[in-house]
Design an enzyme around this catalytic site. Structure first.
Site, PDB file in Angstrom:
ATOM      1  CG  ASP A   1      36.508 -16.720   5.240  1.00 56.74           C
ATOM      2  OD1 ASP A   1      36.914 -15.647   5.704  1.00 56.74           O
ATOM      3  OD2 ASP A   1      37.171 -17.764   5.213  1.00 56.74           O
TER       4      ASP A   1
ATOM      5  CE  LYS B   1      39.757  -7.841  -0.568  1.00 59.76           C
ATOM      6  NZ  LYS B   1      40.842  -7.579  -1.458  1.00 59.76           N
TER       7      LYS B   1
ATOM      8  CG  MET C   1      42.056 -20.891  -3.796  1.00 57.01           C
ATOM      9  SD  MET C   1      43.038 -19.974  -2.602  1.00 57.01           S
ATOM     10  CE  MET C   1      44.059 -21.269  -1.908  1.00 57.01           C
TER      11      MET C   1
HETATM   12  N1  SAH Z   1      39.688 -24.225   3.524  1.00 54.10           N
HETATM   13  C1  SAH Z   1      38.936 -24.508   2.317  1.00 54.10           C
HETATM   14  C2  SAH Z   1      39.668 -24.035   1.078  1.00 54.10           C
HETATM   15  C3  SAH Z   1      39.793 -22.528   0.987  1.00 54.10           C
HETATM   16  S1  SAH Z   1      40.541 -22.000  -0.506  1.00 54.10           S
HETATM   17  C4  SAH Z   1      38.635 -26.009   2.230  1.00 54.10           C
HETATM   18  O1  SAH Z   1      39.134 -26.767   3.079  1.00 54.10           O
HETATM   19  O2  SAH Z   1      37.877 -26.429   1.355  1.00 54.10           O
HETATM   20  C5  SAH Z   1      39.115 -21.722  -1.520  1.00 54.10           C
HETATM   21  C6  SAH Z   1      39.043 -22.775  -2.595  1.00 54.10           C
HETATM   22  O3  SAH Z   1      38.433 -23.950  -2.088  1.00 54.10           O
HETATM   23  C7  SAH Z   1      38.204 -22.404  -3.794  1.00 54.10           C
HETATM   24  O4  SAH Z   1      38.934 -21.617  -4.706  1.00 54.10           O
HETATM   25  C8  SAH Z   1      37.879 -23.767  -4.370  1.00 54.10           C
HETATM   26  O5  SAH Z   1      38.989 -24.276  -5.083  1.00 54.10           O
HETATM   27  C9  SAH Z   1      37.713 -24.611  -3.113  1.00 54.10           C
HETATM   28  N2  SAH Z   1      36.306 -24.752  -2.668  1.00 54.10           N
HETATM   29  C10 SAH Z   1      35.747 -24.275  -1.549  1.00 54.10           C
HETATM   30  N3  SAH Z   1      34.457 -24.672  -1.451  1.00 54.10           N
HETATM   31  C11 SAH Z   1      34.195 -25.425  -2.538  1.00 54.10           C
HETATM   32  C12 SAH Z   1      33.058 -26.148  -3.014  1.00 54.10           C
HETATM   33  N4  SAH Z   1      31.898 -26.163  -2.331  1.00 54.10           N
HETATM   34  N5  SAH Z   1      33.169 -26.818  -4.190  1.00 54.10           N
HETATM   35  C13 SAH Z   1      34.320 -26.832  -4.882  1.00 54.10           C
HETATM   36  N6  SAH Z   1      35.425 -26.176  -4.477  1.00 54.10           N
HETATM   37  C14 SAH Z   1      35.374 -25.493  -3.331  1.00 54.10           C
END
Ligand code: SAH
Length: 249
Positions: A35, A56, A169
């Protein structure tokens, strides 16, 4: 030959938060589909693999998802170890189920490798327990985001029913999130923290209240960010306002 597809959690960003299993699978991978959100330093750990960027940052369309599903199935025909790298944990807001279902339907062997989800990494960065004793005994992972044709779900009820919530998100719709929760009866004074780039050196946080969330969200975040909400963050607000007073004094 029929390869195996590994859906691997890449964690929140810092490479040393990968599991040992994820690191081993990357080192042994023949091909990696990753991703856009995954840290390039982690993708590079797949030294001998062909690397393919898919997906994306947000708003993945279902047609794009179907294309990814197909590519995973196809890759298993002539690669022994196929790694599908996903940010955080694959099983939380990661579209893992669509890929699992497609692999199962095509008879492709697969395995899921968990990763540290960004909410847990953000909690670690803040040094505030999601279930701080005496304040919070429950936590929820929610998102207001839903795909085309999907119902918005019960994220508001989940936030109302739990002491601490991590909203994934959500930053782009901070104003409607704030309004919807206040409308539903959540106090505008509920403490809120935005954590951007959890686990990474450029991590940033802003603390305030649910009523202030739209203004907080407008402070130029461009990395992935979470909205954390609940009484456990009360202390962060006072620390932050003390800091502002000191700076302006
Ligand atoms: N599977 C992922 C989430 C995917 S959805 C997980 O378990 O974290 C994508 C969302 O994850 C982003 O919009 C944000 O809200 C969050 N996210 C992912 N990485 C992040 C990070 N390093 N810091 C803060 N939020 C994060």
């Amino acid at each position: 030959m029929r390869g195996t597809v590994y859906l691997v959690g890449a964690g929140p960003g810092a490479p040393d938060l990968l599991t040992l299993k994820a690191a081993r699978l990357l080192a042994e991978a023949d091909i990696v589909f990753y991703d856009a959100l995954v840290n390039p330093a982690i993708v590079e750990m797949a030294r001998g693999a062909k690397k393919v960027a898919v997906g994306k940052r947000c708003g993945r369309h279902s047609s794009a998802q179907r294309f990814i599903n197909k590519r995973l199935v196809d890759a298993s025909v002539n690669h022994r170890r196929v790694v599908r790298l996903k940010g955080g944990d694959p099983m939380l807001f990661g579209r893992a189920q669509e890929e699992i279902d497609a692999l199962a339907a095509a008879g492709v062997p697969f395995e899921v490798v968990p990763g540290i989800t960004s909410a847990l990494s953000a909690a670690a960065d803040l040094g505030v327990s999601l279930t701080r004793r005496g304040v919070a005994r429950s936590a929820s992972f929610v998102t207001p985001r839903s795909g085309e044709g999907e119902s918005p779900g019960h994220w508001i009820q989940a936030v109302l029913a739990t002491d601490t919530s991590a909203i994934y998100m959500g930053l782009g719709e901070a104003a409607s999130i704030s309004a919807a929760l206040i409308d539903a009866g959540k106090s505008a004074r509920t403490p809120v923290v935005i954590v951007e780039n959890a686990s990474l050196p450029n991590s940033r946080r802003v603390a305030g209240t649910l009523g202030d969330l739209p203004d907080m969200a407008a402070q130029g975040f461009d990395g992935p960010a979470l909205i954390l909400l609940g009484e456990v963050y009360r202390e962060l607000i006072s620390l932050e306002s003390m800091h502002h007073e000191r700076v302006s004094a």
